[in-house]
Design a protein around this motif. Structure first.
Motif, PDB file in Angstrom:
ATOM      1  N   THR A 162       5.420   8.431  -3.562  1.00 53.37           N
ATOM      2  CA  THR A 162       6.761   8.685  -3.023  1.00 53.37           C
ATOM      3  C   THR A 162       7.070   7.520  -2.092  1.00 53.37           C
ATOM      4  OG1 THR A 162       6.377  11.026  -3.235  1.00 53.37           O
ATOM      5  CG2 THR A 162       8.156  10.354  -1.728  1.00 53.37           C
ATOM      6  N   ILE A 163       8.094   6.743  -2.445  1.00 52.70           N
ATOM      7  CA  ILE A 163       8.270   5.427  -1.820  1.00 52.70           C
ATOM      8  C   ILE A 163       9.640   5.285  -1.171  1.00 52.70           C
ATOM      9  CG2 ILE A 163       8.180   2.934  -2.241  1.00 52.70           C
ATOM     10  CD1 ILE A 163       6.502   3.556  -4.742  1.00 52.70           C
ATOM     11  N   ARG A 164       9.617   4.872   0.091  1.00 55.81           N
ATOM     12  CA  ARG A 164      10.865   4.595   0.798  1.00 55.81           C
ATOM     13  C   ARG A 164      11.136   3.081   0.758  1.00 55.81           C
ATOM     14  NH1 ARG A 164      11.081   6.319   6.775  1.00 55.81           N
ATOM     15  NH2 ARG A 164       9.730   4.530   6.918  1.00 55.81           N
ATOM     16  N   PRO A 172       0.841  -1.199   0.000  1.00 54.71           N
ATOM     17  CA  PRO A 172       0.000   0.000   0.000  1.00 54.71           C
ATOM     18  C   PRO A 172       0.880   1.253   0.000  1.00 54.71           C
ATOM     19  CG  PRO A 172       0.074  -0.968   2.201  1.00 54.71           C
ATOM     20  CD  PRO A 172       0.921  -1.833   1.320  1.00 54.71           C
ATOM     21  N   GLU A 200      -0.731   3.451   9.743  1.00 58.55           N
ATOM     22  CA  GLU A 200      -0.187   2.383   8.886  1.00 58.55           C
ATOM     23  C   GLU A 200      -0.357   1.046   9.566  1.00 58.55           C
ATOM     24  OE1 GLU A 200       3.710   2.437   7.391  1.00 58.55           O
ATOM     25  OE2 GLU A 200       3.430   4.306   6.289  1.00 58.55           O
ATOM     26  N   ARG A 201      -0.760   0.055   8.816  1.00 61.56           N
ATOM     27  CA  ARG A 201      -0.779  -1.325   9.284  1.00 61.56           C
ATOM     28  C   ARG A 201      -0.441  -2.226   8.105  1.00 61.56           C
ATOM     29  NH1 ARG A 201      -0.434   0.352  13.611  1.00 61.56           N
ATOM     30  NH2 ARG A 201      -1.587  -0.083  15.505  1.00 61.56           N
ATOM     31  N   ASN A 202       0.070  -3.409   8.364  1.00 54.35           N
ATOM     32  CA  ASN A 202       0.304  -4.348   7.268  1.00 54.35           C
ATOM     33  C   ASN A 202      -1.010  -4.629   6.559  1.00 54.35           C
ATOM     34  OD1 ASN A 202       3.060  -5.116   6.967  1.00 54.35           O
ATOM     35  ND2 ASN A 202       2.927  -5.948   9.041  1.00 54.35           N
ATOM     36  N   ALA A 246      11.710  -0.340   1.992  1.00 56.30           N
ATOM     37  CA  ALA A 246      11.531  -0.972   3.305  1.00 56.30           C
ATOM     38  C   ALA A 246      11.817  -2.463   3.232  1.00 56.30           C
ATOM     39  CB  ALA A 246      10.110  -0.737   3.799  1.00 56.30           C
ATOM     40  N   GLY A 247      11.348  -3.128   2.190  1.00 52.09           N
ATOM     41  CA  GLY A 247      11.518  -4.579   2.072  1.00 52.09           C
ATOM     42  C   GLY A 247      11.453  -4.985   0.613  1.00 52.09           C
ATOM     43  N   ASP A 248      10.864  -6.163   0.370  1.00 52.57           N
ATOM     44  CA  ASP A 248      10.897  -6.771  -0.956  1.00 52.57           C
ATOM     45  C   ASP A 248      10.257  -5.921  -2.059  1.00 52.57           C
ATOM     46  OD1 ASP A 248      12.196  -9.062  -1.470  1.00 52.57           O
ATOM     47  OD2 ASP A 248      10.365 -10.258  -1.798  1.00 52.57           O
ATOM     48  N   VAL A 249       8.996  -5.580  -1.869  1.00 49.73           N
ATOM     49  CA  VAL A 249       8.268  -4.881  -2.948  1.00 49.73           C
ATOM     50  C   VAL A 249       8.904  -3.527  -3.230  1.00 49.73           C
ATOM     51  CG1 VAL A 249       6.047  -3.911  -3.645  1.00 49.73           C
ATOM     52  CG2 VAL A 249       6.113  -6.071  -2.392  1.00 49.73           C
ATOM     53  N   THR A 250       9.159  -2.780  -2.169  1.00 48.90           N
ATOM     54  CA  THR A 250       9.709  -1.426  -2.374  1.00 48.90           C
ATOM     55  C   THR A 250      11.132  -1.483  -2.950  1.00 48.90           C
ATOM     56  OG1 THR A 250      10.174  -1.434  -0.004  1.00 48.90           O
ATOM     57  CG2 THR A 250       8.245  -0.213  -0.719  1.00 48.90           C
ATOM     58  N   SER A 293       0.645   5.615  -0.385  1.00 53.82           N
ATOM     59  CA  SER A 293      -0.210   6.804  -0.497  1.00 53.82           C
ATOM     60  C   SER A 293       0.009   7.508  -1.829  1.00 53.82           C
ATOM     61  CB  SER A 293       0.147   7.802   0.605  1.00 53.82           C
ATOM     62  OG  SER A 293       0.032   7.184   1.852  1.00 53.82           O
TER      63      SER A 293
HETATM   64  C1  LIG Z   1      -2.127   3.248   3.980  1.00 52.76           C
HETATM   65  C2  LIG Z   1      -0.632   3.156   3.841  1.00 52.76           C
HETATM   66  C3  LIG Z   1       0.041   4.098   3.096  1.00 52.76           C
HETATM   67  C4  LIG Z   1       1.427   4.021   2.948  1.00 52.76           C
HETATM   68  N1  LIG Z   1       2.048   4.973   2.214  1.00 52.76           N
HETATM   69  C5  LIG Z   1       3.368   4.884   2.009  1.00 52.76           C
HETATM   70  C6  LIG Z   1       4.029   5.854   1.198  1.00 52.76           C
HETATM   71  O1  LIG Z   1       3.441   6.792   0.665  1.00 52.76           O
HETATM   72  N2  LIG Z   1       5.345   5.698   1.020  1.00 52.76           N
HETATM   73  C7  LIG Z   1       6.074   4.673   1.594  1.00 52.76           C
HETATM   74  O2  LIG Z   1       7.277   4.598   1.382  1.00 52.76           O
HETATM   75  N3  LIG Z   1       5.474   3.762   2.385  1.00 52.76           N
HETATM   76  C8  LIG Z   1       4.142   3.841   2.600  1.00 52.76           C
HETATM   77  N4  LIG Z   1       3.525   2.893   3.372  1.00 52.76           N
HETATM   78  C9  LIG Z   1       4.339   1.818   3.978  1.00 52.76           C
HETATM   79  C10 LIG Z   1       4.555   0.723   2.951  1.00 52.76           C
HETATM   80  O3  LIG Z   1       3.315   0.145   2.603  1.00 52.76           O
HETATM   81  C11 LIG Z   1       5.476  -0.373   3.500  1.00 52.76           C
HETATM   82  O4  LIG Z   1       6.754   0.165   3.760  1.00 52.76           O
HETATM   83  C12 LIG Z   1       5.555  -1.449   2.416  1.00 52.76           C
HETATM   84  O5  LIG Z   1       4.380  -2.221   2.483  1.00 52.76           O
HETATM   85  C13 LIG Z   1       6.706  -2.302   2.583  1.00 52.76           C
HETATM   86  O6  LIG Z   1       6.583  -3.315   1.618  1.00 52.76           O
HETATM   87  P1  LIG Z   1       7.851  -4.158   1.255  1.00 52.76           P
HETATM   88  O7  LIG Z   1       7.431  -5.413   0.578  1.00 52.76           O
HETATM   89  O8  LIG Z   1       8.854  -3.306   0.559  1.00 52.76           O
HETATM   90  O9  LIG Z   1       8.433  -4.471   2.671  1.00 52.76           O
HETATM   91  P2  LIG Z   1       8.034  -5.675   3.672  1.00 52.76           P
HETATM   92  O10 LIG Z   1       9.069  -6.715   3.506  1.00 52.76           O
HETATM   93  O11 LIG Z   1       6.596  -6.042   3.495  1.00 52.76           O
HETATM   94  O12 LIG Z   1       8.181  -4.896   5.012  1.00 52.76           O
HETATM   95  C14 LIG Z   1       9.407  -4.412   5.530  1.00 52.76           C
HETATM   96  C15 LIG Z   1       9.231  -4.223   7.011  1.00 52.76           C
HETATM   97  O13 LIG Z   1       8.238  -3.225   7.257  1.00 52.76           O
HETATM   98  C16 LIG Z   1       7.138  -3.773   8.003  1.00 52.76           C
HETATM   99  N5  LIG Z   1       5.917  -3.226   7.417  1.00 52.76           N
HETATM  100  C17 LIG Z   1       5.465  -3.398   6.162  1.00 52.76           C
HETATM  101  N6  LIG Z   1       4.321  -2.722   5.978  1.00 52.76           N
HETATM  102  C18 LIG Z   1       4.075  -2.103   7.147  1.00 52.76           C
HETATM  103  C19 LIG Z   1       3.050  -1.254   7.582  1.00 52.76           C
HETATM  104  N7  LIG Z   1       2.046  -0.893   6.787  1.00 52.76           N
HETATM  105  N8  LIG Z   1       3.094  -0.801   8.870  1.00 52.76           N
HETATM  106  C20 LIG Z   1       4.087  -1.150   9.679  1.00 52.76           C
HETATM  107  N9  LIG Z   1       5.102  -1.954   9.321  1.00 52.76           N
HETATM  108  C21 LIG Z   1       5.095  -2.429   8.073  1.00 52.76           C
HETATM  109  C22 LIG Z   1       7.214  -5.253   7.813  1.00 52.76           C
HETATM  110  O14 LIG Z   1       6.657  -5.959   8.900  1.00 52.76           O
HETATM  111  C23 LIG Z   1       8.726  -5.470   7.732  1.00 52.76           C
HETATM  112  O15 LIG Z   1       9.311  -5.494   9.001  1.00 52.76           O
HETATM  113  C24 LIG Z   1       2.141   2.963   3.565  1.00 52.76           C
HETATM  114  C25 LIG Z   1       1.462   2.007   4.315  1.00 52.76           C
HETATM  115  C26 LIG Z   1       0.093   2.096   4.460  1.00 52.76           C
HETATM  116  C27 LIG Z   1      -0.620   1.073   5.264  1.00 52.76           C
END
Ligand SMILES: Cc1cc2nc3c(=O)[nH]c(=O)nc-3n(C[C@H](O)[C@H](O)[C@H](O)COP(=O)(O)OP(=O)(O)OC[C@H]3O[C@@H](n4cnc5c(N)ncnc54)[C@H](O)[C@@H]3O)c2cc1C
Ligand code: FES
Length: 284
Positions: free
Chosen positions: A72-74, A57, A243-245, A76-80, A59
């Motif tokens: 705008t994406i930081r 997810p 934010e939530r997973n 964090a893990g696999d997808v990003t 924004s």
């Molecule tokens: C409504 C919403 C809007 C968002 N908007 C943005 C945005 O504009 N830009 C941005 O960079 N990121 C945003 N995020 C956060 C982004 O969704 C997560 O960083 C992303 O899902 C990570 O995916 P990944 O596969 O790269 O990492 P993953 O491997 O899925 O996650 C990496 C780490 O982050 C944790 N994590 C993943 N998602 C979340 C979450 N939602 N809350 C708390 N911890 C989490 C995981 O448990 C893991 O430890 C948003 C999240 C939500 C729920």
């Protein structure tokens, strides 16, 4: 209406690196019919999908008044991480828009204080641009221009500050206060150094006439809410984006449950008084 359970294709039109780990992507929906039907409000999010990798997810960081959908994406893990390897012209799957939006009707004839931490400024940039571009274009539909507008933004260091080059333009419509946790002596920095809560001592605002839109790390939001309420801002006038997973993004899978609410469907933007009992509690 198109089916929000099935991703549609969007092409990346341009990419802008904001900081070492955060990038803005402008995307264009390829299917003309979906392009025509797609409409969002500031504060909503899309699920971004890469086949074989997964979905996240994110924004929408542009405003409806902009001609482009931006994210705008930081990393964090696999997808990003995989998104960060894409180039202009590459295609990404999109589902959305999902979720609640910033309640713009609340700021009519009132003052607005936008508070953001880190990448939490992304969904708030949508409101900022909505008000800024609307004001420049003198759009009669923008009826929220009367009150005072303030932005408080905090990042770890000046180099982590997203949209840094845009802040001078924001000053056309907003009083802008910036802070960083730490600034190296060799970095040119004219803002404050210290926690974002400290900025509240620098701004002059009328707590009873101010509506707050806030997004950032949960601990930051909790201490900010405490400070705002100590200064007399009513809890009903504070709105926070959570934010939530997530998995489905549309209230089906139960992944994002937050007490009796779903962050994807009832949020991500909540009135503070509607969720104060659940803040800070993990996995509810
Ligand atoms: C409504 C919403 C809007 C968002 N908007 C943005 C945005 O504009 N830009 C941005 O960079 N990121 C945003 N995020 C956060 C982004 O969704 C997560 O960083 C992303 O899902 C990570 O995916 P990944 O596969 O790269 O990492 P993953 O491997 O899925 O996650 C990496 C780490 O982050 C944790 N994590 C993943 N998602 C979340 C979450 N939602 N809350 C708390 N911890 C989490 C995981 O448990 C893991 O430890 C948003 C999240 C939500 C729920
Ligand atoms: S993500 Fe499935 S219910 Fe919210």
């Amino acid at each position: 209406m198109y089916d929000k359970t099935i991703p549609f294709d969007a092409a990346i039109r341009w990419i802008k690196k904001e900081t070492r780990d955060t990038t803005t992507y402008a995307i264009k929906i390829i299917n003309r019919e979906i392009q025509r039907l797609y409409a969002f409000k500031p504060g909503q999010f899309n699920m971004l999908y890469l086949p074989g990798i997964g979905e996240a997810p994110i924004s929408i960081s542009s405003a409806p008044i902009d001609n482009e959908i931006m994210h705008t994406i930081r990393i964090a893990g696999d997808v990003t991480t995989h998104i960060s390897r894409l180039n202009t012209g590459d295609v990404i799957g999109v589902r959305g828009p999902f979720g609640s939006s910033w309640p713009l009707e609340e700021i009519e004839d009132r003052d607005l204080m936008i508070i953001a931490g880190g990448v939490g400024i992304a969904p708030l940039r949508s409101v900022i641009r909505h008000l800024l571009v609307g004001k420049r274009r003198k759009k009669s539909s923008i009826q929220y221009q009367t009150g005072k507008k303030i932005i408080l933004y905090g990042a770890k260091t000046p180099k982590d500050m997203i949209f840094r080059d845009e802040f001078p333009r924001y000053m056309d419509a907003f009083e802008v206060f910036l802070t960083v946790d730490k600034a190296d002596p060799e970095e040119y920095w004219r803002g404050e150094v210290g926690l974002i809560t400290g900025l509240l001592n620098k701004v002059s605002f009328n707590p009873l006439n101010t509506v707050v839109f806030m997004c950032g790390p949960e601990v930051m939001m909790q201490s900010m809410v405490r400070e705002l309420m100590l200064r007399g801002v009513p809890g009903e006038k504070i709105f926070i984006s959570m934010e939530r997973n997530m998995n489905c993004g549309m209230g089906i899978c139960g992944h994002c449950m937050f007490g009796p609410k779903f962050v994807c469907k009832d949020g991500p933007v909540f009135r503070f008084t509607d969720i104060e009992g659940f803040l800070g509690i993990k996995e509810i």
